[in-house]
Design an enzyme around this catalytic site. Structure first.
Site, short mmCIF file in Angstrom:
data_model
loop_
_atom_site.label_atom_id
_atom_site.label_comp_id
_atom_site.label_asym_id
_atom_site.label_seq_id
_atom_site.Cartn_x
_atom_site.Cartn_y
_atom_site.Cartn_z
N CYS A 57 69.73 53.97 63.62
CA CYS A 57 68.42 54.81 63.44
C CYS A 57 68.88 56.18 62.72
O CYS A 57 67.96 56.94 62.41
CB CYS A 57 68.11 55.14 64.89
N HIS B 275 64.75 64.02 66.07
CA HIS B 275 64.81 62.63 66.12
C HIS B 275 63.50 62.15 67.26
O HIS B 275 63.09 61.17 66.68
CB HIS B 275 66.06 62.28 66.62
N GLU C 87 68.07 65.27 73.38
CA GLU C 87 67.88 66.35 72.33
C GLU C 87 67.24 67.64 72.56
O GLU C 87 67.97 68.64 71.87
CB GLU C 87 66.91 65.57 71.00
N LYS D 35 57.51 60.93 64.65
CA LYS D 35 57.54 59.55 65.24
C LYS D 35 56.30 59.37 66.32
O LYS D 35 55.80 58.32 66.66
CB LYS D 35 58.75 59.07 65.88
N HIS E 237 58.96 54.68 65.12
CA HIS E 237 60.30 54.64 64.72
C HIS E 237 60.57 53.57 63.90
O HIS E 237 60.96 52.38 63.91
CB HIS E 237 61.03 54.54 65.97
N PHE F 72 71.88 54.54 67.45
CA PHE F 72 73.11 53.59 68.19
C PHE F 72 74.34 53.58 67.31
O PHE F 72 74.48 53.78 66.33
CB PHE F 72 72.57 52.11 68.11
#
Lengths: 84, 406
Positions: free
Chosen positions: B158, B297, B308, B329, B334, B393
């Site tokens: 990502c 994010h 976050e 997002k 996403h 990830f």
């Protein structure tokens, strides 16, 4: 599928592989290299034909193909034998 | 030497082209709908951010279409738009132009359809590998535009798009290129790929009947991210050369921070995120007190948004509550490797226009998400600096700093 349909399909497949190709110039005697098809394009062309016409090209025989008519003749012959 | 952004191209579920995208983003428009590209009735998550009406035949020849995956086609449209916007990269030698792309999955539409054929004992197309490989988008961008310099693809899930932009910054600073086409692309609204995320309990599954509400970063009761697709491309140049050719300049790409959690393959770790943000700010020669805006994010997963939030509080201390944050997002879902490239465009547009886009679907915030996420309505704040975060990830954390020219 009759010969005219097979020809039209094969020409359509070729047109999708070369930029700015005038399809009216393609006929059975056209050579792959003159049309601007490289070896990868030819492999993709054989795949398109196998997938559409339900045939399998003999890889040794296919190596000898150099003109549009070679592919069309093979399809006609093997489509006929598949149906008989 | 400053590195500047001189062109942008975006293809997203809320619009193609920066103007359309930004109008939708500032109006809080959701691009999340029921999936239409395949029968999703068997999926637990049946909603996605698709680029509706995307037709590669409007800008690519049949040859390109036959040999490219959807993610490459999305990338090629974003690149076309960005190059038109930058108007004039032909002043550089082809060998001095670089491509730095990011994609988390690569050509998975091709891969999934080939797998279906193979396991059904049918032949697979000869271009399966060249269409699937992650660097195919970068390669086709080079072929189409005769770009003969450095050609790289970063695949860090990502955060791929953010790292690709960061690598673009480094290529310019180290003199390996004079201009870089940098960004990310993803096209994985696909049954197998989505199932893979479903079994990790990563996707939103509770809003199939109300798609526009499915992606709700920081909101109470959020239940996962919404898969989406798209591409974002920036044109990066050295300021001096950009000025010499009379280019318009949107913003400075001022800093890049990059870390790995080194803890867990999918669970995020706060400290790695803090260090990435700190790294980007320091790289730009600033301190945390100078940050005016954060494009988070914020994927809408229960854990990710809390981590976050904690990372931002840890780095910015008491000031954290005063910094407007927003989650792109919430509107587009996403788009994995494209997400930070599109988030970067949102950050640049915030600096360029003075407007911060909202985080939509934020009627009631999670009590553990207690910062200013610009809920539900755009705000005029005239930020001069903005961070764009991307966490992937693999424990991969990237943060990019953009500033105005002053």
């Amino acid at each position: 599928m009759d010969t005219a349909d097979i020809e039209a399909k094969v020409i359509q497949f070729i047109a999708a592989k070369v930029e700015n190709l005038d399809v009216s110039t393609i006929n059975r005697s056209s050579k792959f290299e003159d049309l601007g098809l490289d070896s990868m394009d030819t492999i993709q062309l054989l795949f398109d034909a196998e997938d559409t016409f339900g045939i399998n090209f003999d890889s040794e025989e296919a190596k000898g193909f150099s003109r549009v008519g070679d592919i069309i003749a093979y399809i006609e012959q093997h489509q006929a034998s598949a149906q008989s | 030497m400053r590195i500047v952004v001189t062109g942008m191209g975006v293809v997203s579920p809320i619009g193609t082209g920066t103007e359309q995208f930004w109008a939708a983003a500032t109006n809080g428009v959701s691009g999340i709908r029921k999936i239409t590209s395949f029968d999703a009735s068997g999926q637990r998550s049946q909603v996605a951010g698709e680029v509706a009406g995307f037709d590669p035949a409007t800008f690519l020849s049949a040859k390109y279409i036959e040999q490219t995956d959807r993610f490459t086609q999305l990338a090629m449209l974003a690149t076309k738009l960005a190059l038109e916007d930058a108007d004039g990269l032909d002043t550089y030698a082809p060998e001095r132009l670089a491509v730095s792309m990011g994609s988390g999955m690569g050509g998975f539409a091709t891969f999934e359809s080939a797998a279906l054929r193979k396991f059904g004992n049918r032949p697979i197309p000869p271009f399966t590998v060249p269409r699937t490989m992650a660097n195919s988008a970068a390669a086709w961008i080079a072929i189409k535009h005769r770009i003969k310099g450095v050609n790289l693809t970063c695949s860090t899930a990502c955060s791929s798009g953010a790292n690709a932009i960061g690598i673009g910054l480094d290529l310019l600073r180290t003199g390996r290129a004079d201009a870089v086409i940098a960004g990310g692309a993803e096209g994985c609204v696909l049954p197998l790929t989505m199932t893979g995320f479903e079994v990790l309990h990563a996707l939103a599954t509770g809003s199939n009947a109300d798609p526009a509400r499915a992606s709700r970063p920081f909101a109470k009761g959020r239940d996962g991210f919404v898969m989406s697709e798209g591409a974002g491309i920036l044109i990066l140049e050295k300021e001096e050369q950009a000025r010499l050719r009379g280019a318009k300049i949107y913003a400075c790409l001022a800093g890049y921070g990059q870390t790995c959690d080194a803890t867990h393959i999918v669970m995020p770790d706060m400290s790695g995120q803090v260090t990435a943000m700190k790294g980007a700010i320091q790289d730009g020669g600033l301190g945390p007190e100078s940050i005016d805006y954060i494009n988070a994010h914020a994927t809408s997963t229960p854990l990710g948004d809390i981590v976050e939030t904690r990372a931002i509080k840890t780095l910015f201390g008491d000031r954290a509550r005063d910094i407007p944050i927003s989650a792109t997002k919430s509107m587009i879902g996403h788009s994995i490797g494209a997400s930070a490239a599109i988030g970067s465009i949102a950050t640049i547009m915030a600096l360029h226009t003075g407007t911060i886009h909202p985080t939509i679907n934020l009627d009631e915030a999670d009590p553990e998400c207690d910062l200013d996420y610009t809920p539900n309505g755009a705000r005029e704040k005239n930020p001069r600096t903005g961070l764009c975060n991307a966490f992937g990830f693999g424990g991969n954390n990237a943060s990019i700093l953009f500033t105005t020219l002053e």
